[in-house]
Design an enzyme around this catalytic site. Structure first.
Site, PDB file in Angstrom:
ATOM      1  N   TRP A   1      50.865  22.102 102.958  1.00  0.00           N
ATOM      2  CA  TRP A   1      51.060  21.013 102.216  1.00  0.00           C
ATOM      3  C   TRP A   1      52.490  19.973 102.380  1.00  0.00           C
ATOM      4  CZ3 TRP A   1      47.481  17.528 100.303  1.00  0.00           C
ATOM      5  CH2 TRP A   1      48.685  16.618 100.164  1.00  0.00           C
TER       6      TRP A   1
ATOM      7  N   ARG B   1      59.137   8.608  86.708  1.00  0.00           N
ATOM      8  CA  ARG B   1      59.767   9.280  87.476  1.00  0.00           C
ATOM      9  C   ARG B   1      60.725   8.046  89.322  1.00  0.00           C
ATOM     10  NH1 ARG B   1      54.302   9.667  87.201  1.00  0.00           N
ATOM     11  NH2 ARG B   1      53.070   8.857  88.420  1.00  0.00           N
TER      12      ARG B   1
ATOM     13  N   ASP C   1      55.681  13.659  99.555  1.00  0.00           N
ATOM     14  CA  ASP C   1      56.642  12.116  99.776  1.00  0.00           C
ATOM     15  C   ASP C   1      57.674  12.543 100.845  1.00  0.00           C
ATOM     16  OD1 ASP C   1      54.927  11.853  97.774  1.00  0.00           O
ATOM     17  OD2 ASP C   1      56.138  11.154  95.945  1.00  0.00           O
TER      18      ASP C   1
END
Length: 589
Positions: free
Chosen positions: A129, A255, A132
């Site tokens: 996987w 974040r 970002d």
């Protein structure tokens, strides 16, 4: 219609520095390749394809899906989950269960088909996987890309920082993992962050960590050996976390720190995405050493109704539109771009405006097209983009994450999920003064191997014109169109992209059918549509995925938007195809 087809030479991925398991399935042998055919299609007017050129790499032929390969199946675990992966942990959705919950069956994929789905010049890890892009930078002759990575599986979780380097943004060398979740302040994930290069050449990396209590905090890391051009080893600051959520901010709403910029007072600024209720906000911090920070009373910007802002990006653009700018650039002739990834909609939005370094406030040029309510960075499947300034070629480059639409069970079977976009340069559009212009980095043109040119191709209403360019695997297609209206040109309010290529009007759609099988059982129309309205002519640029695959367990939709077309401009498109089956040029009536 003129169309050059450039045949691209596929860049090989360099092997990792450390031995890792290699994919077991090899591509289809070259002897199985078939001639490539293209088609142009038009809907309602006489369209002239003025030029079309394509460049080809080397292609493995895609097996044609068959309805016989579709079998009823019980839904995988990801389909029955009440919410997608990542949401409970405090980030945007990282699975497609909410998009695919109504599918009727599963396609019987083969290993050869999965192998064909690997891209050729979009970046992706060897396996597992990815999401970002993180901390991109240019350092000592190498372009560095870090990325959210699960080293154990093809689904989201156990997020570390993958790392790769390239000399040209096209050919990539896989490096060992840069950072892993091994401290209390990031044990639940080393999440998105950004790099800042100081005037003395030092690299400061700030990233979000999810703590052992699932609180989002900001942490500092730096290279263990600044003399190493590959930046193989990273050290986490022992005083982490350097920032914790302010009292008025939720523990899971804090974040993705940006690259910092220097103000006129010598202090550094950075911004972090968050929300207050349903208002998306961008917090601003000042620092002199990246270890201690002051939170400013005012936000850089806030937009009611836009929800949580993730992966905020903030940088200057030159009004003359000729070169990119360092993130700290200010002064006359400069605008600033503010971009936010909206957690509520999973879309990247941006706006252009004016930054005031005296009070660290940004104001949009057009409040009606503010962040989250106006321009999108990309109108396809695209999220969490991150830009950086390239001092070597004086340009700003942006990366974006493409979350594919396969089921989790298929991702697990094929062993990988997600790709990055082709890196793009970003400039201010000084013709419109209202948007940016993006373009694939010039290095992609080095892949061009040979070309086929078609000139003055006439595509009649309702027709499909085959364009035979021989053997092809990857393409770089440039096409230019002229239209001749047949009929009265009556008002056509309401036409856009939403109806797809089958929604016909007097002025479209017209464009190319990409990845089209000879039988047209599979095809992806990429097309223009124009319509006369009481306010003038609107032009839309669209991509229709609804017939792109016979597989039912792939989410397919129509993407696109209205595009500005100035007086005297011709309609042109450029399409990069990482793997092809067939392509055509089509029209409709």
């Amino acid at each position: 219609m003129d169309t050059p087809y450039h045949h691209l030479h596929a860049p090989p991925y360099y092997p990792p520095l450390l031995p890792e398991e290699q994919p077991s399935d090899a591509g289809t042998p070259a002897s199985h390749r078939k001639p490539f055919k293209g088609f142009a299609a038009i809907l309602a007017s006489a369209i002239f394809l003025l030029s079309l050129v394509a460049l080809i790499i080397n292609q493995t032929q895609k097996p044609l899906p068959s309805q016989n390969n579709i079998v009823p199946t019980s839904k995988p675990t990801s389909f029955s989950n009440p919410e997608p992966r990542g949401v409970a942990e405090g980030v945007s959705a990282k699975s497609n269960s909410h998009l695919l919950r109504n599918i009727k069956g599963s396609y019987n994929w083969t290993n050869a088909m999965f192998t064909w789905q690997r891209t050729s010049f979009h970046f992706q890890p060897e396996k597992n996987w990815m999401n970002d892009p993180n901390g991109p930078l240019f350092y000592k002759g190498w372009y560095h890309l870090f990325y959210q990575y699960n080293p154990d599986s093809a689904v989201w979780g156990n997020i570390t920082w993958g790392h790769a380097v390239s000399a040209d943004l096209i050919h990539w060398l896989y490096l060992p993992i840069a950072m892993v979740p091994d401290q209390w302040y990031d044990i639940n994930g080393v999440w998105t962050g950004s790099a800042t290069i100081l005037p003395d050449g030092q690299i400061v990396m700030l990233y979000t960590g999810s703590t052992d209590k699932s609180v989002q905090v900001q942490n500092l890391a730096y290279p263990a050996d600044p003399s190493d051009p590959l930046l193989l080893d990273w050290v986490k600051y022992p005083g982490n976390p350097v920032l914790v959520p302010p009292r008025h901010i939720g523990p899971k709403d804090f974040r993705d720190p940006t690259t910092a910029w220097a103000g006129p007072d010598g202090k550094w600024r950075l911004t972090i995405g968050s929300k207050i209720g349903k208002t998306g906000i961008s917090l601003v911090y000042q620092t002199t050493d990246f270890k201690t920070y002051e939170l400013l009373d005012e936000y850089l910007h806030a937009v009611p109704g836009t929800g949580m802002w993730e992966c905020v990006d903030f940088y200057p653009v030159a009004i003359n539109g000729s070169v990119g700018l360092d993130t700290s650039a200010t002064g006359p002739g400069i605008k600033h771009v503010l971009k936010a990834s909206l957690d509520d909609t999973k879309v990247d939005h941006y706006a252009i405006g004016t930054y005031n370094p005296a009070n660290d406030k940004w104001t949009p040029d057009n409040p009606e097209e503010d962040v989250g309510i106006g321009l999108k960075w990309d109108y396809g499947r695209y999220y969490a983009s991150k830009s950086f300034y390239d001092p070597y070629k004086k340009r700003r480059i942006v990366w974006g994450w493409i979350n594919e639409t396969d089921t989790e069970s298929d991702d697990l079977e094929k062993g990988w999920a997600s790709v990055q976009t082709i890196p793009r340069t970003v400039l201010y559009d000084n013709k419109t003064g209202s948007n940016v212009v993006q373009w694939p980095v010039e290095e992609i043109e080095s892949l061009r191997q040979n070309s086929t040119v078609f000139e003055e191709v006439v595509v009649e209403p309702g027709s499909v014109v085959p364009l035979d360019i021989g053997v092809a695997t990857q393409l770089d297609i440039s096409a230019e169109f002229e239209t001749e209206l047949l009929g009265s040109g009556a008002m056509e309010e309401g036409y856009g992209c939403s109806g797809g290529a089958i929604d016909r009007s007097a002025m479209g759609p017209f464009g190319l059918l990409v990845n089209a099988h000879d039988s047209l059982s599979e095809l992806t129309p990429i097309f223009f549509r124009s319509s006369n309205t009481t306010k003038g002519t609107n032009t839309y640029f669209c991509a229709d995925e609804t017939r792109s695959s016979l597989a039912p367990d792939v989410f397919k939709q129509v993407h696109g938007s209205k595009v500005p077309v100035l007086q005297g401009e011709k309609l042109s498109m450029r399409i990069l195809v990482s793997h092809i089956w067939k392509t055509m040029s089509q029209g409709s009536a």
